[in-house]
Design an enzyme around this catalytic site. Structure first.
Site, short mmCIF file in Angstrom:
data_model
loop_
_atom_site.label_atom_id
_atom_site.label_comp_id
_atom_site.label_asym_id
_atom_site.label_seq_id
_atom_site.Cartn_x
_atom_site.Cartn_y
_atom_site.Cartn_z
N GLN A 135 0.81 -1.21 0.00
CA GLN A 135 0.00 0.00 0.00
C GLN A 135 0.85 1.27 0.00
OE1 GLN A 135 -2.71 -0.44 3.29
NE2 GLN A 135 -3.52 -2.38 2.52
N HIS A 199 -0.91 0.21 5.52
CA HIS A 199 -1.43 1.22 6.45
C HIS A 199 -0.43 2.36 6.71
CE1 HIS A 199 -4.73 -1.55 8.36
NE2 HIS A 199 -4.68 -1.64 7.04
N GLU A 295 -14.67 4.72 9.29
CA GLU A 295 -15.09 5.84 10.12
C GLU A 295 -14.96 7.18 9.42
OE1 GLU A 295 -13.75 3.99 14.47
OE2 GLU A 295 -12.97 5.93 13.81
N TYR A 305 -9.11 8.59 19.28
CA TYR A 305 -10.19 8.07 18.45
C TYR A 305 -10.34 6.55 18.54
CZ TYR A 305 -11.11 12.72 17.05
OH TYR A 305 -11.48 14.05 17.10
N TYR A 316 -10.63 -9.57 10.04
CA TYR A 316 -11.00 -10.14 8.74
C TYR A 316 -11.45 -11.60 8.87
CZ TYR A 316 -8.93 -5.96 6.74
OH TYR A 316 -8.65 -4.66 6.41
#
Length: 422
Positions: A135, A199, A295, A305, A316
């Site tokens: 990613q 991430h 979110e 948060y 998953y």
């Protein structure tokens, strides 16, 4: 593929239903399914059934009415979606230049300028080497408000070091001939480095005071996940720094023992969306949940948060995350969440008056959902949701408003869209 025009009626994409799917390209092997689209009859003030019709992954209940599956809304003005080009390679970030052109990052490490008609310039040189594995890559981009005089651009990328990979922020001056960046420096690195390739977060905005706000991911794996709750880690955070990369004076967590002085908020998973509300100046953020639990948050300085202590998502595998709780005192609730996920990525508020019913609405690129999310927000609560361009079958990675008032969106498949009143 030739440029083409799609005329989209008021609800051409309001009621597509999607199968449950995971949050990002590495996590999402199964494309969503689509349902049928009813005829256009409503207005943005008329509520319809929620746009999501598939069952949630969990039996978790929202903390308040309207936190998920809010009533659907329908755009009443006819608008057009134009594919300006299909020649981009995995575009990730898009920003508007003062003259109306667009600066676009490509995940593989190149940055290119596109005209408002879709003509692409050659890749701009001078960018530090990125690690595009997984990613990672060349990620979010932002133009300095004084670009006309200082030529400065800021961007986020995944950098490889001897200790692993990390989310980094660089800045440079775009040469007058627009072929290269000059004086490039890496001004911030989110430590610690980690050898995973997922991430990274990667969005960047500039607040009204001129500070950079940057989102970082918690790097996905269980070994790093808990660092989202650690104040001595740069992972799973929104950080606030000056344009030189130093922590902004007065950052809310800087006085806590052991805390990194650049931290602005914490407890984030993989935040790929940041936008500043055009009238309130508030910072809003979107982040990927696991299986469910995407979110939307209104960011408040110093707040926690919650990830991974609280979440509306599952692992998953289908098992609970941690203790499987959704609320705890001292931890912020999302303004809105999705289950099944839509995989929210780059986002922007609409500040134009070209389509009046869209003013101050939030538009979010949806990856696994393969549409653009439109959210109507009143008094910091979501009161309506619409799905745009769902028939395109594209993973929408980022979206911005151009200087002409139109929306411009990029997709993982290499497309650049212009969305405007017909």
């Amino acid at each position: 593929m030739k440029n083409r025009m799609l005329l989209i009626t008021a609800t051409a994409s309001s009621f597509f239903a999607f199968a449950s799917c995971k949050s990002d390209v590495a996590d999402n092997p199964n494309p969503p399914s689509t349902g049928t689209t009813p005829p256009s009859t409503g207005t943005t003030t008329t509520s319809t059934s929620p746009v999501e019709t598939n069952p949630p992954n969990s039996t978790y209940r929202p903390a308040f009415t309207g936190q998920t599956r809010v009533a659907g809304v329908r755009t009443t003005i006819s608008y057009a979606s134009t594919v300006l080009t299909t020649a981009l390679t995995s575009p990730w970030g898009i920003a508007s230049l003062p003259d109306g052109r667009l600066l676009i990052t490509q995940k593989t490490g190149a940055m290119r300028i596109a005209t408002s008609t879709g003509q692409l310039g050659a890749p701009i040189t001078g960018i530090p080497t990125v690690n595009p594995a997984g990613q990672g890559g060349l990620l979010g981009v932002r133009i300095d408000p004084a670009f006309v005089t200082n030529r400065t651009v800021y961007w986020v990328f995944s950098e490889s070091t001897a200790d692993g990979n990390l989310t980094a922020v660089a800045k440079g001056l775009l040469s007058q001939d627009e072929t290269r960046f000059e004086g490039v420096t890496v001004i911030y690195r989110a430590l610690p480095a980690y050898r995973g390739t997922a991430h990274y977060g990667g969005r960047i905005v500039i607040d009204p005071a001129g500070n950079l706000l940057v989102s970082t991911g918690e790097r996905a794996d269980n070994v790093t996940r808990l660092q989202a709750q650690s104040l001595n880690s740069g992972l799973g955070k929104i950080i606030r720094i000056t344009k030189d990369g130093t922590p902004t004076a007065g950052n809310p967590l800087a006085t806590q023992a052991g805390a990194r002085p650049e931290l602005y908020t914490y407890g984030h998973r993989n935040p790929q969306g940041l936008a500043i509300h055009p009238t309130t100046g508030d910072l809003w953020q979107s982040e990927h949940g696991p299986r469910g639990g995407d979110e939307l948050n209104r960011i408040q300085a110093g707040a926690n948060y919650g990830w991974p202590t609280i979440t509306y998502g599952l692992e998953y595998s289908g098992s609970r995350v941690g203790d499987g709780i959704q609320q705890r005192e001292g931890l912020e609730q999302p303004v809105y969440y999705w289950d099944p996920v839509v995989s929210p990525s780059g986002m922007t508020f609409y500040a134009s008056n070209r389509i009046p019913e869209w003013q101050n609405n939030l538009f979010i690129g949806s990856l696994s959902g393969m549409h653009i999310v439109r959210l109507v927000i009143e008094n910091n609560r979501v009161v309506g949701e619409e799905r745009l361009l769902a028939s395109e079958g594209q993973r929408f990675r980022d979206i911005t408003q151009g200087t002409d008032g139109a929306l411009y969106a990029i997709t993982d498949g290499g497309r650049l869209y212009r969305i405007d009143k017909q």
